[in-house]
Enzyme design. Structure first.
Site, PDB file in Angstrom:
ATOM      1  N   HIS A 184      -0.583  -0.627   4.989  1.00 29.97           N
ATOM      2  CA  HIS A 184      -1.121   0.746   5.307  1.00 29.97           C
ATOM      3  C   HIS A 184      -0.507   1.295   6.563  1.00 29.97           C
ATOM      4  O   HIS A 184      -0.218   2.569   6.482  1.00 29.97           O
ATOM      5  CB  HIS A 184      -2.436   0.735   5.232  1.00 29.97           C
TER       6      HIS A 184
ATOM      7  N   ASP B  56       0.995  -1.210   0.089  1.00 33.98           N
ATOM      8  CA  ASP B  56      -0.060  -0.171  -0.063  1.00 33.98           C
ATOM      9  C   ASP B  56       0.968   1.165   0.010  1.00 33.98           C
ATOM     10  O   ASP B  56       2.049   1.093   0.403  1.00 33.98           O
ATOM     11  CB  ASP B  56      -0.895  -0.079   1.391  1.00 33.98           C
TER      12      ASP B  56
ATOM     13  N   GLU C  21       2.345   6.452  -7.340  1.00 27.38           N
ATOM     14  CA  GLU C  21       1.584   5.358  -6.887  1.00 27.38           C
ATOM     15  C   GLU C  21       2.392   4.013  -7.216  1.00 27.38           C
ATOM     16  O   GLU C  21       2.265   3.012  -6.369  1.00 27.38           O
ATOM     17  CB  GLU C  21       0.185   5.377  -7.227  1.00 27.38           C
TER      18      GLU C  21
ATOM     19  N   ASP D 258      -3.210  -2.875  -2.370  1.00 33.07           N
ATOM     20  CA  ASP D 258      -4.137  -1.963  -2.095  1.00 33.07           C
ATOM     21  C   ASP D 258      -3.699  -0.663  -2.741  1.00 33.07           C
ATOM     22  O   ASP D 258      -2.421  -0.421  -3.055  1.00 33.07           O
ATOM     23  CB  ASP D 258      -4.429  -1.946  -0.423  1.00 33.07           C
TER      24      ASP D 258
END
Length: 952
Positions: free
Chosen positions: A927, A724, A762, A794
């Site tokens: 995350h 993530d 990203e 994710d």
């Protein structure tokens, strides 16, 4: 410097038809155009001459030539390029009977009647305390709904001709000489190899027969990595190379259940449409102003048209392939508008879908909804909360997208909370508070004021009511005030006070206030985009979101209102659909395009997976009654509690983020040791003291390498990886990618590593090194290599699916194939939390959340994907949000039942919460790691902590 008017929004018109300019436009000329006619003879003669010789680039019929010649002899000036006398300038929304003399006669339909499809029956916010919050509060859905923002002009789709095309089209009957368009929809315009080269690369479907177990990544690669949107995900066929699910991707395990979804059937026209590219020379800023100039008369293009500011969609084709119109501005500037035919769009073309969304959002304005950001909200605020200075308005999130059997309209409820307090009220209130401090010098007062105001305003989102737009506050300019001047587009100097009074009739009374600075909208993957500052007057900027202090009773009412349960949400959506059906203007707009929407929620067949068995203290229990009260799972014969060696516990007086970041930075970087931070107020409740202390002890246990429980995944010797990314949208620092991998068969030990990337990036680089380090850690805990690796990715936004196939996935595949000494299989699953789809069940006339473990893998999935939904959580209040999973690569050959069961079990393995979370534990661990490093540490943590869950 850029104005507030131009930050990714549509321009406004003032009372004279001019574009309203914001202050702060320095070094840029932004012209204001008005719909007027030339006033001087010389201009009239030049325009008439231009129209007669160069307006239409293709041959025109003799009658048309006569009309153009007659236009030169008329005494009244004209810029009109259409047939007959020039009509009066009309607003875009006016409905005037069109003349179609520039349009081709209506084409015969493919069928006598347009055929219709057969009917087919948690938050990422982290508090200063390390404890996981029991619940999260969202006022507004953060889902990106950007269907109408990015045209796919590069897609050249050629579906096979058939009578009455339906959705989804059948792409299997293409001749061998044709490239495999359809679900894979390769690009052939200015990008990629030629068609013979594609066939040579093995892109033809016939080459799939030669494939073995190993999918070929190059077969899915259509184009280089580039910014894109949701429609580029639609054209990808990631399922075609997964042989084990090519015939069926539907599972059978579990108890059948009938659920309803917030989707409504869409019946769409079967005739093709024609797309035209529209260019303005010189350039005109703002889609609304462009439309005013282009549609000065509706007779040229007819009444059925959709214009998004750059391209025009019309069901009738112009008689000419290129048309030029001429307009003149109020300042005497000439504007040339070129309309060129681009291509014909079939009913199943993804670009057609984008225009459907543009058309539907046009209907929302007809029912008196106003656009704020990407969504539409009511113009009436809730009376109940006005006494607390809150402006609460309900709205809707909508999107039209294709699924297995048809197009559907997805509609969900959204809420916008606006405070009556402005940014200046914060500045003034802080100043009055500091004035009460004794013996404070003027310099100290000014510096303290700047620090406190920056702490409260930086990163917040404000709304300017004069143009109904939102901006993020990125800085405060204390050296400028509203009395300063700026240069307008016409070269004149004007103060901010004068500008707002003339342009918006807004009176700025506080002349010494500083100016707010916004760097414009930040988007993932656009780190190279220019960051031109926007200057805003604090007195005109209203704060959004909740104030810091609200009475508990008011907060409870606000939560109930903005987080409606399943039954209330269904009733709100019913009223919304009924309002669209009963509005005559909306129906007239939709009938022009033969677009119809169903009024019933779409029924879907689902299944409820059986409960997961949790193993703890040599005991097992079902997930329904799962609650951890002990110190951990005994993963060895002689269990030794690691609590005795825990070194640092910090009791914090407040939730000051800076203090927390300083402590964590020291204990994770300079002096690496697992640490626990607790806010003193957390321990102040006598009734909950024992429960809180137990949870703190459990968390300390995990940070030292202990395990609380385990589940049986059903896969032997399998490593699970979560990836993530964290993006600091406030300070725009470097983005952080979190990589977390299990390093034993029981999923009780984990390896973690973070990667620093460019701001907004990203896609993750360096996955090869992370995977190599994770395998090294695995061999320290296990005697043999893992048989397989399952990756849960994710944080992937709309339109980034192709980028994963081109960039991230090859890193892992190449390492396992060429650098790894062992034969390890790989599965790559994309996890998407930010979706607007909701599921609910009907019982005794009321609607409820579906039970935990509900799986949906039909109807609302896509034929081209190996995808499914899982409702993993259960909630007594509000409405649960499902999570969407898409398997894009799989050499393990996981069956639908196996991957669904595995994913649901992993949602039970997050140690910081004794329950079930929305996503598999590896995702949430990744995350938490990326969030801690990006928010607090801002530098790489010590590698000595990489084998513990120090980031919980």
């Amino acid at each position: 410097m850029r104005t507030a008017q131009g930050v990714g929004h549509t321009a406004e018109l003032n009372g004279t038809g001019q574009r309203s300019l914001e202050p702060g436009e320095v070094g840029k000329r932004r012209q204001s155009f008005a719909l007027c006619r030339p006033r001087f003879k010389q201009e009239r003669e030049s325009l008439c001459s231009f129209l007669s010789t160069a307006a239409i680039s293709q041959s025109v019929c003799p009658r048309r030539q006569q009309r153009l010649q007659a236009a030169q002899s008329r005494s009244s000036p004209s810029c009109w390029a259409g047939p007959g006398p020039e009509p009066e300038a009309e607003p875009v929304a006016d409905r005037v009977s069109p003349s179609l003399s520039l349009l081709e006669p209506p084409r015969p339909a493919r069928c006598p009647h347009p055929s219709l499809d057969a009917a087919v029956p948690s938050s990422h916010a982290q508090s200063v305390s390390d404890l996981e919050p029991a619940s999260s509060f969202f006022l507004e859905h953060p889902d990106l709904s950007a269907e109408e923002l990015c045209p796919l002009n590069l897609l050249n789709v050629r579906p096979p001709s058939s009578e009455g095309p339906c959705w989804p089209p059948d792409w299997s009957n293409l001749p061998p000489s044709c490239p495999p368009f359809g679900p894979s929809m390769l690009l052939d315009r200015h990008r990629g190899p030629s068609r013979p080269e594609r066939k040579a690369e093995g892109l033809h479907p016939s080459s799939l027969k030669e494939q073995k177990e190993e999918p070929r990544l190059q077969n899915l690669s259509m184009m280089p990595t580039r910014p894109s949107r949701v429609f580029q995900d639609i054209v990808l066929n990631t399922r075609q190379n997964l042989e084990h699910v090519r015939h069926s991707k539907t599972g059978s395990e579990g108890t059948a259940i009938r659920v309803l979804a917030n989707h409504f059937r869409v019946w769409h026209p079967r005739w093709p449409v024609f797309k035209y590219n529209v260019r303005f020379q010189p350039d005109v800023k703002g889609a609304r102003l462009r439309a005013e100039l282009l549609f000065q008369s509706e007779r040229v293009f007819g009444r059925r048209r959709i214009f998004d500011g750059q391209s025009l969609l019309s069901p009738e084709r112009l008689r000419v392939s290129s048309l030029e119109l001429v307009r003149q501005t109020q300042d005497g500037d000439i504007v040339h508008i070129t309309v060129e035919f681009f291509k014909e769009l079939k009913p199943t073309h993804p670009d057609y879908l984008r225009y459907y969304n543009v058309l539907f959002r046009r209907t929302l304005k007809l029912i008196n909804l106003e656009q704020v950001g990407r969504h539409y909200y009511s113009q009436e605020a809730e009376e109940e909360f006005r006494s607390w200075g809150l402006d609460v308005r309900s709205g809707y999130i909508t999107s039209i997208l294709p699924y297995e059997h048809s197009l559907t309209l997805c509609a969900d409820v959204s809420y916008r909370v606006l405070q009556s307090k402005t940014a200046y009220d914060v500045i003034d209130g802080t100043y009055e508070f500091l004035r009460g401090y004794p013996a404070t010098s003027s310099r100290q007062l000014q510096q303290e004021l700047k620090d406190r105001v920056a702490k409260q305003l930086l990163g917040s989102v404000v709304l300017t009511k004069y143009n109904n737009r939102t901006y993020r506050v990125d800085g405060i300019n204390w050296d400028q005030n509203p009395r300063d001047t700026f240069t307008r587009s016409d070269g004149t100097r004007v103060t901010f006070v004068e500008y707002y009074l003339q342009q918006y009739n807004e009176q700025v009374t506080e002349l010494k206030q500083p100016l707010l600075v916004s760097l414009g909208r930040w988007r993932k993957g656009q780190r190279d985009a220019p960051r031109e500052p926007v200057l805003l007057v604090p007195q005109l900027c209203y704060l959004t979101g909740l104030p810091r202090f609200l009475p508990s009773s008011t907060m409870k009412k606000l939560v109930e209102r903005t987080r409606p349960n399943a039954n209330d949400r269904v009733n709100i959506l019913k009223i919304f659909i009924e309002g669209l059906e009963s509005d005559q203007n909306v129906q007239e707009e939709l009938e022009r395009w033969e677009l119809r929407f169903g009024s019933d929620f779409m029924p879907v067949s689902g299944r409820v997976l059986r409960e997961v068995t949790i193993f703890q203290h040599d005991k097992s229990e079902s997930s329904e009654g799962h609650a951890s009260h002990g110190y951990g799972y005994d993963k060895s014969k002689s269990h030794v509690s690691p609590l005795f060696v825990f070194k640092v516990v910090c009791i914090l007086p407040s939730d000051d983020q800076k203090r927390y970041a300083d402590i964590k930075r020291y204990l994770c970087v300079q002096c690496p040791v697992p640490s626990q931070c607790v806010v003193a107020e957390t321990l102040s409740s006598p009734k909950r003291f024992l429960t809180i202390v137990t949870k703190i002890a459990q968390q300390m246990n995990c940070k030292m390498g202990g395990a609380l429980w385990k589940v049986e995944t059903g896969l032997q010797r399998t490593m699970f990886i979560g990836i993530d990314c964290f993006h600091d949208v406030v300070h725009r620092r470097k983005s952080i990618a979190g990589f977390v991998a299990s390093t034993d068969e029981d999923l009780t030990t984990w390896y973690s590593q973070c990667i620093f990337q460019e701001t907004g990036e990203e896609l993750v680089d360096g996955l090869t090194g992370c995977l190599e380090a994770a395998l090294t850690s695995w061999f320290k805990n296990a005697l043999s290599a893992p048989q397989s690796i399952v990756v849960y990715r994710d944080g992937v936004g709309d339109g980034q699916l192709q980028a994963l196939l081109d960039h991230e996935l090859p890193q892992l595949v190449r390492y396992l194939k060429h650098a790894c000494r062992h034969s390890i299989k790989l599965a790559f699953i994309v996890v998407k939390k930010r979706i607007n789809t909701r599921f609910f069940i009907e019982k005794n006339g009321l609607y409820h959340n579906p039970p935990s473990g509900t799986v949906i893998d039909v109807v609302l999935t896509r034929e081209e994907w190996y995808d499914f939904y899982i409702v993993s959580q259960s909630s007594r209040s509000g409405m649960v949000t499902p999570t969407h999973y898409n398997v894009i690569y799989d050499t393990i050959r996981l069956t639908p039942d196996a991957v669904q069961r595995l994913t649901y079990k992993l949602c039970h393995m997050y140690y910081n919460l004794p329950g079930i979370i929305r996503v598999p534990a590896p995702c949430h661990y990744a995350h938490k790691l990326a969030y801690l490093v990006g928010k607090s540490l801002r530098q790489e943590p010590s590698r000595s902590l990489s084998h513990t869950l120090y980031y919980l």
